[in-house]
Design an enzyme around this catalytic site. Structure first.
Site, PDB file in Angstrom:
ATOM      1  N   TYR A 105       0.822  -1.208   0.000  1.00  0.00           N
ATOM      2  CA  TYR A 105       0.000   0.000   0.000  1.00  0.00           C
ATOM      3  C   TYR A 105       0.857   1.260   0.000  1.00  0.00           C
ATOM      4  O   TYR A 105       0.415   2.308  -0.436  1.00  0.00           O
ATOM      5  CB  TYR A 105      -0.903   0.031   1.239  1.00  0.00           C
ATOM      6  CG  TYR A 105      -2.153  -0.800   1.126  1.00  0.00           C
ATOM      7  CD1 TYR A 105      -2.092  -2.164   0.851  1.00  0.00           C
ATOM      8  CD2 TYR A 105      -3.410  -0.226   1.308  1.00  0.00           C
ATOM      9  CE1 TYR A 105      -3.245  -2.927   0.764  1.00  0.00           C
ATOM     10  CE2 TYR A 105      -4.561  -0.986   1.220  1.00  0.00           C
ATOM     11  CZ  TYR A 105      -4.479  -2.331   0.948  1.00  0.00           C
ATOM     12  OH  TYR A 105      -5.622  -3.075   0.860  1.00  0.00           O
ATOM     13  N   LYS A 164       4.122 -15.496   2.622  1.00  0.00           N
ATOM     14  CA  LYS A 164       4.332 -16.238   1.371  1.00  0.00           C
ATOM     15  C   LYS A 164       5.842 -16.429   1.243  1.00  0.00           C
ATOM     16  O   LYS A 164       6.486 -15.987   0.287  1.00  0.00           O
ATOM     17  CB  LYS A 164       3.731 -15.446   0.198  1.00  0.00           C
ATOM     18  CG  LYS A 164       3.724 -16.186  -1.128  1.00  0.00           C
ATOM     19  CD  LYS A 164       2.722 -17.334  -1.202  1.00  0.00           C
ATOM     20  CE  LYS A 164       2.843 -18.069  -2.530  1.00  0.00           C
ATOM     21  NZ  LYS A 164       2.031 -19.305  -2.578  1.00  0.00           N
ATOM     22  N   ASP A 190      -1.837 -18.792   0.889  1.00  0.00           N
ATOM     23  CA  ASP A 190      -2.832 -19.570   0.127  1.00  0.00           C
ATOM     24  C   ASP A 190      -3.461 -20.643   1.006  1.00  0.00           C
ATOM     25  O   ASP A 190      -4.677 -20.862   0.984  1.00  0.00           O
ATOM     26  CB  ASP A 190      -2.234 -20.149  -1.167  1.00  0.00           C
ATOM     27  CG  ASP A 190      -0.843 -20.743  -0.993  1.00  0.00           C
ATOM     28  OD1 ASP A 190      -0.285 -20.679   0.123  1.00  0.00           O
ATOM     29  OD2 ASP A 190      -0.311 -21.284  -1.982  1.00  0.00           O
ATOM     30  N   ASP A 211      -5.823  -7.519   4.226  1.00  0.00           N
ATOM     31  CA  ASP A 211      -7.001  -6.934   3.576  1.00  0.00           C
ATOM     32  C   ASP A 211      -7.847  -8.032   2.958  1.00  0.00           C
ATOM     33  O   ASP A 211      -9.067  -8.084   3.146  1.00  0.00           O
ATOM     34  CB  ASP A 211      -6.542  -5.939   2.499  1.00  0.00           C
ATOM     35  CG  ASP A 211      -7.719  -5.346   1.749  1.00  0.00           C
ATOM     36  OD1 ASP A 211      -8.689  -4.929   2.417  1.00  0.00           O
ATOM     37  OD2 ASP A 211      -7.686  -5.308   0.504  1.00  0.00           O
ATOM     38  N   ASP A 260     -11.711  -9.822   4.469  1.00  0.00           N
ATOM     39  CA  ASP A 260     -12.979  -9.887   3.723  1.00  0.00           C
ATOM     40  C   ASP A 260     -13.470 -11.327   3.683  1.00  0.00           C
ATOM     41  O   ASP A 260     -14.659 -11.602   3.847  1.00  0.00           O
ATOM     42  CB  ASP A 260     -12.815  -9.376   2.279  1.00  0.00           C
ATOM     43  CG  ASP A 260     -13.200  -7.912   2.135  1.00  0.00           C
ATOM     44  OD1 ASP A 260     -12.968  -7.140   3.087  1.00  0.00           O
ATOM     45  OD2 ASP A 260     -13.733  -7.539   1.069  1.00  0.00           O
TER      46      ASP A 260
HETATM   47  C1  IPM Z   1     -10.159  -2.015   4.233  1.00  0.00           C
HETATM   48  C2  IPM Z   1     -10.475  -1.413   2.885  1.00  0.00           C
HETATM   49  C3  IPM Z   1      -9.371  -0.408   2.547  1.00  0.00           C
HETATM   50  C4  IPM Z   1      -8.067  -1.178   2.500  1.00  0.00           C
HETATM   51  C5  IPM Z   1      -9.614   0.367   1.247  1.00  0.00           C
HETATM   52  C6  IPM Z   1     -10.916   1.121   1.277  1.00  0.00           C
HETATM   53  C7  IPM Z   1      -8.474   1.293   0.937  1.00  0.00           C
HETATM   54  O1  IPM Z   1     -10.606  -2.398   1.924  1.00  0.00           O
HETATM   55  O2  IPM Z   1     -10.071  -1.249   5.221  1.00  0.00           O
HETATM   56  O3  IPM Z   1     -10.019  -3.224   4.313  1.00  0.00           O
HETATM   57  O4  IPM Z   1      -7.744  -1.788   1.463  1.00  0.00           O
HETATM   58  O5  IPM Z   1      -7.334  -1.147   3.491  1.00  0.00           O
HETATM   59 MG    MG Z   2     -10.551  -4.355   2.706  1.00  0.00          MG
END
Ligand code: IPM
Ligand code: MG
Length: 353
Positions: free
Chosen positions: A141, A191, A223, A247, A251
């Protein structure tokens, strides 16, 4: 106690869920005799519209001076043009970096009544209680070079994955300390079979782990970790990993809880204010309709009370009230119900008092 809290409602459903979370903070303040002062600032798309930048210096300074920061969500189709010079997400990244919040804690628990809301088989969800500690201010990032260009007639895009030893050490150390208070297991995700930065990550994590003989450390390739998160999620306790892997995996992990709308997060640094945000996005499709799930934001202020203000009883009271609200059948549409944002919060507050 008395505290100054900056609220960054952001875009989409952000303003709706931060409003609800601050109502819960007010209820806690009244019940336990605390005083919370709130001030609101722009972040993300709304700041681009007003100031031409996703995060102004004034907003960043206000956050730095606060005792804690509550954030809703940023982004939306209006600001999504890939060629745009300014993007809402840049504001969020600059805020994280500016506050030095290198550790992002994303706890994932599954309420028994919400197991059926997850696409996973219910028996896999029994006992799921994990905490992802995601490195937040380094890696892909933020690494440089980060650019687009043309070289020898070939168009390229480049991002850089770099970690320095101290960046790994501080976040992994925190993960071990948190594991000591939980089930004493750390899974470090990397990784290392491919990436140099991961081999450094593994080396430092092993070294840090020697200071915590009571905690079991395992190294898991990313993975494999992605697979195990859905095949045997209950086996994880604390998972620590670099920014990008964290990240993606969070999710994935959010699916376990039945809805992304349920999950809170806390971003912490060495000192200075913590940043608290639900992990869901701005959900532009439902913004302004009053149907967003406020529980991720409400659970985020519970984390604020716990980590920024050391108010463990108050934090636990909110978490218990949220649990009871779910147990009583209160559901927003993301969980298959039809109740509005406000009704859910009202119920949380009435259980609290
Ligand atoms: C998160 C989001 C952010 C990230 C985005 C919105 C930049 O996906 O907080 O997980 O990738 O960190
Ligand atoms: Mg995210």
């Amino acid at each position: 106690m008395e505290a100054n809290i900056v609220i960054l409602p952001g875009d989409g459903i952000g303003p709706e869920v931060t409003t609800e979370a601050s109502r819960v903070l007010n209820a806690i303040a009244a019940q336990y005799g605390h005083t919370f002062h709130f001030s609101q600032h722009l972040l993300g798309g709304c700041s681009i519209d007003q100031h031409g930048t996703a995060l102004t210096e004034a907003t960043l300074n206000a956050c730095k001076q606060a005792d804690a920061v509550l954030l809703g969500a940023v982004g939306g189709p209006k600001w999504d043009n890939p060629n745009a010079k300014v993007r809402p997400e840049q504001g969020l990244l600059r805020l994280r970096k500016g506050l030095g919040v290198f550790a992002n804690l994303r706890p994932v628990k599954v309420h028994p009544d919400l197991r059926s809301a997850s696409p996973l088989k219910e028996e896999k969800l029994k006992g799921v209680d994990l905490l992802v500690v995601r490195e937040l201010t380094g890696g892909l990032y933020f690494g440089t070079p980060k650019e687009r260009g043309i070289r020898d007639g070939v168009e390229y895009g480049i991002d850089t994955l770099e970690y320095k030893d101290f960046e790994i050490k501080r976040v992994v150390d925190l993960a071990f300390r948190l594991a000591q208070k939980r089930n004493k297991k750390v899974a470090s995700v990397d990784k290392a079979n491919v990436l140099e930065s991961s081999r450094l990550w593994r080396q430092i994590t092993t070294k840090v782990g020697e200071n915590y003989p009571d905690v079991t450390l395992e190294h898991v390739l990313v993975d494999t970790a992605a697979m195990r998160l859905i095949s045997s999620p209950a086996n994880f306790d604390v998972m620590v990993t670099e920014n990008m892997f964290g990240d993606i995996l969070t999710d994935e992990a959010s699916v376990l809880s039945g809805s992304m709308g349920m999950l809170p997060s806390a971003s912490l640094g060495e000192s200075g204010p913590g940043l608290y945000e639900p992990i869901h996005g701005s959900a532009p499709d439902i913004a302004g309709k009053g149907i967003a799930n406020p529980l991720g934001a409400i659970l985020s202020v519970a984390l604020m009370l716990r980590y920024s203000f050391q108010l463990e009883n108050e934090a636990a009271a909110i978490e218990k009230a949220v649990d009871q609200t779910i147990s009583s059948g209160y559901r927003t549409t993301d969980l298959g119900g039809d109740l509005g944002t406000r009704v859910i919060t009202d119920q949380v507050i009435s259980v609290l008092s």
